[in-house]
Design an enzyme around this catalytic site. Sequence first.
Site, short mmCIF file in Angstrom:
data_model
loop_
_atom_site.label_atom_id
_atom_site.label_comp_id
_atom_site.label_asym_id
_atom_site.label_seq_id
_atom_site.Cartn_x
_atom_site.Cartn_y
_atom_site.Cartn_z
NE ARG A 105 -3.36 0.07 2.46
CZ ARG A 105 -4.54 -0.05 3.05
NH1 ARG A 105 -4.86 0.75 4.01
NH2 ARG A 105 -5.37 -0.98 2.68
N GLY A 106 0.39 2.32 -0.61
CA GLY A 106 1.21 3.55 -0.61
C GLY A 106 0.30 4.73 -0.46
N GLY A 122 -2.60 4.42 -3.44
CA GLY A 122 -2.73 3.24 -4.29
C GLY A 122 -2.51 2.00 -3.44
CG ASP A 132 11.23 6.10 -6.88
OD1 ASP A 132 10.11 5.82 -6.42
OD2 ASP A 132 12.26 6.13 -6.17
#
Length: 317
Positions: A26-27, A30, A146
Amino acid sequence: VNIGSLTSTLPVIPCQKLTDLYYLSRGGFGTVFKAQHSDWRTTVAIKCLKLDNPVEERHRNSLLKEAEVLHKARFNYIIQIFGICNEPEFFCIITEFMSNGSLDQLLHEKDTYPVLAWPLRLRILYEIALGVNFLHNMDPPLLHHDLKTQNILMDGEFHVKIADFGLSKWRQLSVSRGSGSKPTEMVGTVIYMPPEKYEPSKSRRADVKHDVYSYAIIMWEVLSRQIPFEEVTNVMQIMFSVLRGMRPDTGEESLPPDIPNRETLITLMTCGWTTNPDERPSFLKCLIELEPMVRTFDEIDFLEAVLEITKAKLRWG
Ligand SMILES: CNC(=O)c1cc(Oc2ccc(NC(=O)Nc3ccc(SCC(=O)O)c(F)c3)c(F)c2)ccn1
């Protein structure tokens, strides 16, 4: 023939086809699940918007944008998108499921993977470079910004696919809006970030030499199986040291003498993480250096390396 019609559209998948959801991560806003596709009879990964908060247009749009990016960036070493599920109460991106998890797990879960043979490590570095080089060759160039071992995923045969969970990126976005009173702490990790990006305001636009710095750090991590700057106490200390020129140790205790092509690999990684972005190599240059190294191994060398870790993994269960 209308060329526009040739660009294959992305399948829209009814969400009731996605069953047996299993929470993965999980972030920001999202959430990633493992799921089964009931018609295709395969396992997929789905990145979807949380269902608790009303799916604001902004979030839906950024996930749509990600689907478009992934659809355009289809390549052997980029995670494959299968479709989207776009329903009022449920919106997600459906991708292939990478059964062997992330490079971070492969490198640092030494109980599960006690041995990681050099031919496979070199193939991993080579395939990461192939993936990022493809992104940089798109028109306009697609910069990842990233790259980290958590975003490098491994398929069933331990081939590499570049991914971007992107959850921290968005979270960073939401945090950097100064939402709360507390200082906007950096989410995610700073070890793969080039020093010129510590001060976002000063950094040059669309920095094409950001990814190769991250790649050089990943090279060191793959060859040493150590966490870069593990000995440095906190994030601020790492940033100060890196700004003063500190980089991971390239001595024999971190990078053992039996690494094939050790000197060439060290030259490439030190060039990749140099302070001046203009002195860093392109991914094309990285590939030209890596190709002959990978060619010194044959298919059996790679298969034996994969068999070795697959057996170990099965034993560890
Ligand atoms: C054990 N196995 C797993 O847990 C697992 C989880 C999994 O979840 C996902 C992970 C990532 C994404 N999405 C994604 O990768 N998107 C993306 C966007 C832009 C770029 S390129 C430019 C840029 O980076 O901005 C890019 F390379 C990638 C997703 F949809 C699902 C997928 C497979 N296996």
